[in-house]
Design a protein around this motif. Sequence first.
Motif, PDB file in Angstrom:
ATOM      1  N   LEU A   1      62.030  39.004  45.238  1.00  0.00           N
ATOM      2  CA  LEU A   1      62.487  39.436  43.941  1.00  0.00           C
ATOM      3  C   LEU A   1      61.984  38.388  42.756  1.00  0.00           C
ATOM      4  O   LEU A   1      61.835  38.919  41.753  1.00  0.00           O
ATOM      5  N   LEU A   2      61.811  37.316  43.166  1.00  0.00           N
ATOM      6  CA  LEU A   2      61.178  36.345  41.941  1.00  0.00           C
ATOM      7  C   LEU A   2      59.884  36.549  41.720  1.00  0.00           C
ATOM      8  O   LEU A   2      59.384  36.799  40.555  1.00  0.00           O
ATOM      9  N   ALA A   3      59.134  37.148  42.660  1.00  0.00           N
ATOM     10  CA  ALA A   3      57.756  37.505  42.643  1.00  0.00           C
ATOM     11  C   ALA A   3      57.607  38.714  41.629  1.00  0.00           C
ATOM     12  O   ALA A   3      56.644  38.895  40.895  1.00  0.00           O
ATOM     13  N   ILE A   4      58.617  39.537  41.919  1.00  0.00           N
ATOM     14  CA  ILE A   4      58.574  40.881  41.394  1.00  0.00           C
ATOM     15  C   ILE A   4      58.689  40.587  39.662  1.00  0.00           C
ATOM     16  O   ILE A   4      58.468  41.231  38.754  1.00  0.00           O
ATOM     17  N   GLY A   5      60.058  39.630  39.403  1.00  0.00           N
ATOM     18  CA  GLY A   5      60.030  39.408  38.200  1.00  0.00           C
ATOM     19  C   GLY A   5      59.147  38.667  37.392  1.00  0.00           C
ATOM     20  O   GLY A   5      58.925  39.113  36.082  1.00  0.00           O
ATOM     21  N   PHE A   6      58.437  37.807  38.165  1.00  0.00           N
ATOM     22  CA  PHE A   6      57.414  37.059  37.377  1.00  0.00           C
ATOM     23  C   PHE A   6      56.050  38.038  37.078  1.00  0.00           C
ATOM     24  O   PHE A   6      55.467  37.973  36.150  1.00  0.00           O
ATOM     25  N   SER A   7      56.129  39.119  37.863  1.00  0.00           N
ATOM     26  CA  SER A   7      55.142  40.122  37.910  1.00  0.00           C
ATOM     27  C   SER A   7      55.297  40.996  36.323  1.00  0.00           C
ATOM     28  O   SER A   7      54.361  41.396  35.738  1.00  0.00           O
ATOM     29  N   VAL A   8      56.398  41.372  36.361  1.00  0.00           N
ATOM     30  CA  VAL A   8      56.695  41.944  34.942  1.00  0.00           C
ATOM     31  C   VAL A   8      56.305  41.050  33.484  1.00  0.00           C
ATOM     32  O   VAL A   8      55.897  41.591  32.847  1.00  0.00           O
ATOM     33  N   LEU A   9      56.617  39.908  34.011  1.00  0.00           N
ATOM     34  CA  LEU A   9      56.210  38.900  32.728  1.00  0.00           C
ATOM     35  C   LEU A   9      54.787  38.811  32.559  1.00  0.00           C
ATOM     36  O   LEU A   9      54.228  39.094  31.393  1.00  0.00           O
ATOM     37  N   PHE A  10      54.069  38.922  33.929  1.00  0.00           N
ATOM     38  CA  PHE A  10      52.481  38.678  33.729  1.00  0.00           C
ATOM     39  C   PHE A  10      51.932  39.775  33.202  1.00  0.00           C
ATOM     40  O   PHE A  10      50.996  39.955  32.502  1.00  0.00           O
ATOM     41  N   TRP A  11      52.483  41.118  33.742  1.00  0.00           N
ATOM     42  CA  TRP A  11      52.123  42.555  33.216  1.00  0.00           C
ATOM     43  C   TRP A  11      52.320  42.470  31.727  1.00  0.00           C
ATOM     44  O   TRP A  11      51.214  43.005  31.040  1.00  0.00           O
ATOM     45  N   TRP A  12      53.505  42.213  30.995  1.00  0.00           N
ATOM     46  CA  TRP A  12      53.584  42.373  29.753  1.00  0.00           C
ATOM     47  C   TRP A  12      52.894  41.358  28.941  1.00  0.00           C
ATOM     48  O   TRP A  12      52.308  41.963  27.948  1.00  0.00           O
ATOM     49  N   LEU A  13      52.615  40.116  29.423  1.00  0.00           N
ATOM     50  CA  LEU A  13      51.686  39.255  28.549  1.00  0.00           C
ATOM     51  C   LEU A  13      50.305  39.146  28.866  1.00  0.00           C
ATOM     52  O   LEU A  13      49.373  38.883  27.972  1.00  0.00           O
ATOM     53  N   ILE A  14      49.817  39.711  30.119  1.00  0.00           N
ATOM     54  CA  ILE A  14      48.327  39.465  30.386  1.00  0.00           C
ATOM     55  C   ILE A  14      47.754  41.038  30.673  1.00  0.00           C
ATOM     56  O   ILE A  14      46.826  41.359  30.259  1.00  0.00           O
ATOM     57  N   GLU A  15      48.385  41.665  31.729  1.00  0.00           N
ATOM     58  CA  GLU A  15      47.750  42.768  32.084  1.00  0.00           C
ATOM     59  C   GLU A  15      47.705  43.958  31.096  1.00  0.00           C
ATOM     60  O   GLU A  15      46.863  44.696  31.108  1.00  0.00           O
ATOM     61  N   ARG A  16      48.847  44.111  30.481  1.00  0.00           N
ATOM     62  CA  ARG A  16      49.042  45.265  29.615  1.00  0.00           C
ATOM     63  C   ARG A  16      48.116  45.216  28.390  1.00  0.00           C
ATOM     64  O   ARG A  16      47.475  46.252  28.112  1.00  0.00           O
ATOM     65  N   PRO A  17      47.825  44.016  27.769  1.00  0.00           N
ATOM     66  CA  PRO A  17      46.930  43.944  26.756  1.00  0.00           C
ATOM     67  C   PRO A  17      45.474  44.152  27.199  1.00  0.00           C
ATOM     68  O   PRO A  17      44.710  44.780  26.595  1.00  0.00           O
ATOM     69  N   SER A  18      45.087  43.472  28.635  1.00  0.00           N
ATOM     70  CA  SER A  18      43.664  43.834  28.881  1.00  0.00           C
ATOM     71  C   SER A  18      43.442  45.456  29.183  1.00  0.00           C
ATOM     72  O   SER A  18      42.433  45.860  29.030  1.00  0.00           O
ATOM     73  N   LYS A  19      44.487  46.192  29.788  1.00  0.00           N
ATOM     74  CA  LYS A  19      44.618  47.535  29.946  1.00  0.00           C
ATOM     75  C   LYS A  19      44.432  48.222  28.686  1.00  0.00           C
ATOM     76  O   LYS A  19      43.353  49.167  28.581  1.00  0.00           O
ATOM     77  N   GLN A  20      44.913  47.972  27.763  1.00  0.00           N
ATOM     78  CA  GLN A  20      44.826  48.497  26.514  1.00  0.00           C
ATOM     79  C   GLN A  20      43.257  48.275  25.844  1.00  0.00           C
ATOM     80  O   GLN A  20      43.134  49.278  25.313  1.00  0.00           O
ATOM     81  N   LEU A  21      42.987  47.248  26.124  1.00  0.00           N
ATOM     82  CA  LEU A  21      41.618  46.708  25.524  1.00  0.00           C
ATOM     83  C   LEU A  21      40.418  47.798  26.297  1.00  0.00           C
ATOM     84  O   LEU A  21      39.731  48.119  25.671  1.00  0.00           O
ATOM     85  N   ALA A  22      40.687  47.681  27.703  1.00  0.00           N
ATOM     86  CA  ALA A  22      39.500  48.509  28.403  1.00  0.00           C
ATOM     87  C   ALA A  22      39.838  50.030  28.075  1.00  0.00           C
ATOM     88  O   ALA A  22      38.508  50.544  28.143  1.00  0.00           O
ATOM     89  N   GLY A  23      41.110  50.295  27.673  1.00  0.00           N
ATOM     90  CA  GLY A  23      41.048  51.968  27.318  1.00  0.00           C
ATOM     91  C   GLY A  23      40.424  52.234  26.111  1.00  0.00           C
ATOM     92  O   GLY A  23      40.103  53.207  25.918  1.00  0.00           O
ATOM     93  N   ARG A  24      39.918  51.100  25.337  1.00  0.00           N
ATOM     94  CA  ARG A  24      39.305  51.661  24.371  1.00  0.00           C
ATOM     95  C   ARG A  24      37.554  51.919  24.654  1.00  0.00           C
ATOM     96  O   ARG A  24      36.861  52.400  23.625  1.00  0.00           O
ATOM     97  N   ILE A  25      37.281  51.444  25.797  1.00  0.00           N
ATOM     98  CA  ILE A  25      35.814  51.630  26.242  1.00  0.00           C
ATOM     99  C   ILE A  25      35.593  53.034  26.696  1.00  0.00           C
ATOM    100  O   ILE A  25      36.325  53.221  27.848  1.00  0.00           O
ATOM    101  N   LYS A  26      34.723  53.851  26.294  1.00  0.00           N
ATOM    102  CA  LYS A  26      34.620  55.221  26.728  1.00  0.00           C
ATOM    103  C   LYS A  26      33.319  55.536  27.685  1.00  0.00           C
ATOM    104  O   LYS A  26      32.165  54.937  27.293  1.00  0.00           O
ATOM    105  N   VAL A  27      33.717  56.047  29.003  1.00  0.00           N
ATOM    106  CA  VAL A  27      32.422  55.996  29.853  1.00  0.00           C
ATOM    107  C   VAL A  27      32.053  57.508  30.118  1.00  0.00           C
ATOM    108  O   VAL A  27      30.920  57.467  30.861  1.00  0.00           O
ATOM    109  N   GLY A  28      32.445  58.446  29.409  1.00  0.00           N
ATOM    110  CA  GLY A  28      32.055  59.714  29.762  1.00  0.00           C
ATOM    111  C   GLY A  28      32.172  60.837  28.562  1.00  0.00           C
ATOM    112  O   GLY A  28      32.751  60.256  27.354  1.00  0.00           O
ATOM    113  N   TRP A  29      31.633  61.746  28.500  1.00  0.00           N
ATOM    114  CA  TRP A  29      31.541  62.835  27.476  1.00  0.00           C
ATOM    115  C   TRP A  29      32.990  62.955  26.952  1.00  0.00           C
ATOM    116  O   TRP A  29      33.289  63.059  25.717  1.00  0.00           O
TER     117      TRP A  29
END
Length: 296
Positions: free
Chosen positions: A264-292
């Motif tokens: 439960l603690l690991a899941i809770g920390f994962s939510v925080l990590f996702w919000w602060l770190i992974e979510r912004p990196s996912k949004q940044l990667a989403g700006r890069i287009k790889v196909g037509w």
Amino acid sequence: STVVQIGNHGRMGVYIFFVISGFVIPYSLIKSQYKIKNIFRFIFKRGIRIEIPYIASIILGILVAFVYDRLFGWGFDIDIKRFFFNVTYLVPFTSYKWYSIIYWTLGVEFQFYIAIAILIALFAHKNKIIQTFSLLAFIGVNLFQLLRPETAFIYAHTGIFSIGIITCLYYLKKVNLWQVIIVVLFAFIITWRVRNLEIAIFSVLTASTIYFINFQSKITYFFGNISYSFYLTHTIIGNNLIYFTLRVWKIPISSALLLVISLLLAIGFSVLFWWLIERPSKQLAGRIKVGWRDRK
């Protein structure tokens, strides 16, 4: 004990992860009408998507090691070369070690990105013979593990990835049923031979679940979102809680209850990590287009 059995079967999560990648990555490439000329753009996009959270988790682990040194005098040293080889996934080619035992899987994953970016044109080819033999050859690479039984390289997992790939191609109506039967059967036999029967069974079950069962719900969406963050940080958070509880604080507690609390603690920390770190990196990667289709 029950906890040990759960832990032993938990390692199957690695192979489930590989099957899912085998499905998801080709799916995104085909749907975006990716061409091999965009390979560097694709690798860069995937790098941003997984690298930023990955580096953040390494830094977190280093900070934990620093705290341990301050509390217990275990010794602490930042090795720049080790850090470089970890963040570039080159550890298997050196004498250095991963910062965490789970990181080898990310090295394999990145090798898969390179392989699929090159081979997807063959796997999704209109000629069924080219498709089938390309996939069978990719699976056959798995046999190299008999010569060098090292799991840190993609050749040890091509059978597992292929089960996800052929499931994706069938889902997108790029292959016929006879191709699925041939490829899955060959991948199952090879994986059984070079790895073990449990991994082969879990791989096929994972692909079947992806294809036949619709798990879309708020709960699955939630865990799907934080899965990578959980994967990166669960050992740092959960293992250290268990260590402090049993070895430092010496709290009398059942192993099952401690496992639940740690989870439960690991899941809770994962939510925080996702919000602060992974979510912004996912949004940044989403700006890069790889196909037509991405660029429309």
